[in-house]
Design an enzyme around this catalytic site. Structure first.
Site, PDB file in Angstrom:
ATOM      1  N   CYS A 123       3.761  -5.118   6.447  1.00 33.58           N
ATOM      2  CA  CYS A 123       3.281  -4.715   5.121  1.00 33.58           C
ATOM      3  C   CYS A 123       4.416  -4.127   4.281  1.00 33.58           C
ATOM      4  CB  CYS A 123       2.165  -3.680   5.243  1.00 33.58           C
ATOM      5  SG  CYS A 123       0.572  -4.396   5.636  1.00 33.58           S
TER       6      CYS A 123
ATOM      7  N   HIS B 120       0.817  -1.210   0.000  1.00 37.43           N
ATOM      8  CA  HIS B 120       0.000   0.000   0.000  1.00 37.43           C
ATOM      9  C   HIS B 120       0.853   1.264   0.000  1.00 37.43           C
ATOM     10  CE1 HIS B 120       0.867   0.511   4.324  1.00 37.43           C
ATOM     11  NE2 HIS B 120       0.589  -0.770   4.465  1.00 37.43           N
TER      12      HIS B 120
END
Lengths: 243, 233
Positions: free
Chosen positions: B209, B193
């Site tokens: 992440c 992201h």
């Protein structure tokens, strides 16, 4: 299992017993004929004169409607053979060319004339409609089409191409040249079955709904659901990834 | 002459009972031709292409994000009179694979992209048709919350409601799950992201992440479809 190839010589006409109708068979020579017999109702008033019809060539067709009107549509070398039973009441007969090698007869649809006429119960409608289809959703199209087979595993999803192979058969006899219609949320596609009695459609519905499959060899229909389109993206989402 | 004969015997014994001796067909060539399929019905994944195989996971038709569940397809095989697919599973442990019946998923779809992420160099590289088309710096997991390594796939694409938030302008969900975060909401799936702190990149800055600058994640979005295989090394 397949319908035999058409003979070169003119075959003798196949006459189904009263109250039955010949299923559709292909006879490119146009020498076949068929007949249908009107069925006197038990009650009610209808047009005098039952109806019957027949046709001669494979392109021609005949049908009788429940109102008691008979017609013959003989093209080529065929002949119309009205054998309806006169009298008050209603009846219908539907005929299509049949060859001696393919004498498939089936119970006819019961016609109704007059508001007070009660139609006799029929277990199944296996009457050729010869190129015409009952309106989707109508009573004639609502029940299951016994001559149409679709793989049960077929899953139709919106916005995805799906191949549907429709097999048309009466009993063990696959029908060549039968007209098959598929109605999707986007429109209608019509094809004829091949030598194996199979018509192949590739559809890509744009939205959810139903896919209705009909054949002109019998009344009724098969219905598949169109499932919602796959979604791989979402707007205004709240992700909960590890971050 | 003895060695090949012995190998043949060993392979034959390894086949599940009742399985035909059909070899598996490899369907995964990352960066050239990989395959994915959407799950049509809930199904258990097995350790072998057989109903008697050990259950290694379960697939449903929807993800926790509300999108359609899909799996990366690695191989196809016919066994016991049925067709089976070896698929990547979005379950723990990260990178797990299993066998499911072919009829549990829809048509196989092909993708020609491959995202490679190096936790050592902190670079993400997108390969398409064998050619590198994008290479950008990334942030990866901190030492205590490392980004799991292995072979995964892009599972969905989410546009955050708050583009100025920690997930930036766009987030891709992957099939990878953190090996150390056990109580994270949603199952601790690893995402790729954007970020609202681009100054921290590249670096070991996340809970596992893979973070990119917003402009980079938007460039990636234009090039990479959902279902793309992901390799984290």
């Amino acid at each position: 299992m397949l319908a035999p190839p058409p003979a070169g010589a003119a075959p003798a006409p196949t006459v189904c017993p009263p109250g039955t109708a010949a299923t559709r068979a292909k006879d490119p020579d146009g020498n076949g004929n068929g007949n249908g017999n009107g069925q006197p109702p038990t009650t009610g008033n209808g047009n005098p004169g039952g109806n019957g019809n027949g046709n001669g060539n494979p392109g021609g067709n005949g049908n009788g409607d429940p109102g008691g009107n008979g017609n013959g549509n003989a093209g080529g070398n065929g002949n119309a053979n009205p054998t309806g039973t006169p009298g008050p009441g209603a009846g219908n007969g539907t005929a299509a060319p049949a060859t001696p090698d393919d004498p498939v007869c089936a119970p006819p649809a019961s016609g109704v004339a007059g508001a007070s006429t009660t139609a006799p119960a029929q277990p199944a409608l296996l009457v050729p409609t010869a190129g015409s289809f009952p309106v989707t959703g109508s009573s004639l199209a609502r029940r299951t089409a016994r001559c149409v087979a679709v793989p049960q595993a077929t899953r139709v999803v919106a916005k995805e191409q799906t191949t549907i192979r429709v097999r048309v058969a009466v009993g063990a006899t696959r029908l060549r040249g039968a007209l098959v219609r598929i109605t999707t949320p986007d429109g209608t596609v019509t094809k004829r079955t091949d030598g194996y009695g199979v018509a192949t459609f590739r559809i890509r519905p744009s939205r959810t709904g139903r896919v209705t499959i009909q054949a002109d060899s019998c009344f009724g229909s098969r219905v598949l659901s169109v499932h919602a389109a796959r979604t791989v993206s979402r707007q205004a989402a709240r992700p909960v990834f590890a971050g | 002459m003895r060695a090949p004969a012995l190998a043949t015997v060993v392979v034959a014994l390894a086949l599940p009972a009742g399985a035909a001796a059909a070899p598996a067909r490899d369907l995964s060539q990352p960066g050239v031709s990989s395959h994915l399929a959407f799950v049509d019905r809930p199904v258990a994944a097995r350790s072998t292409p057989s109903d008697h195989g050990r259950r290694v996971g379960r697939l449903t038709t929807r993800t926790g994000d509300g999108t359609s569940e899909l799996v990366g397809v690695l191989a196809e095989r016919r066994a016991g009179g049925r067709d089976w697919l070896q698929v990547q599973l979005p379950t723990k442990p990260a990178g797990a694979t299993g066998w499911i019946p072919r009829n549990a998923v829809g048509e196989l779809r092909r993708v020609s992209t491959w995202l490679k992420v190096s936790t050592r160099t902190m670079q993400a590289t997108l390969v398409r048709d064998g050619q590198v088309v994008l290479s950008v710096p990334v942030g990866v997991g901190q030492r205590r919350w490392p980004t799991p390594r292995g072979f995964f796939y892009i599972r969905d694409r989410l546009v955050p409601k708050q583009p100025w938030g920690v997930y930036g302008a766009l987030a891709f969900g992957t099939s990878a799950r953190s090996r150390v975060l056990t109580d994270w909401p949603g199952g601790a799936f690893i995402g790729i992201h954007g970020t609202n702190q681009p100054g921290l990149l590249p670096g070991r800055v996340s809970h596992g992440c893979i973070r990119m600058r917003d402009e980079d994640i938007l460039r990636l979005d234009a090039l990479m479809p959902v279902g793309t295989p992901v390799t984290v090394s």
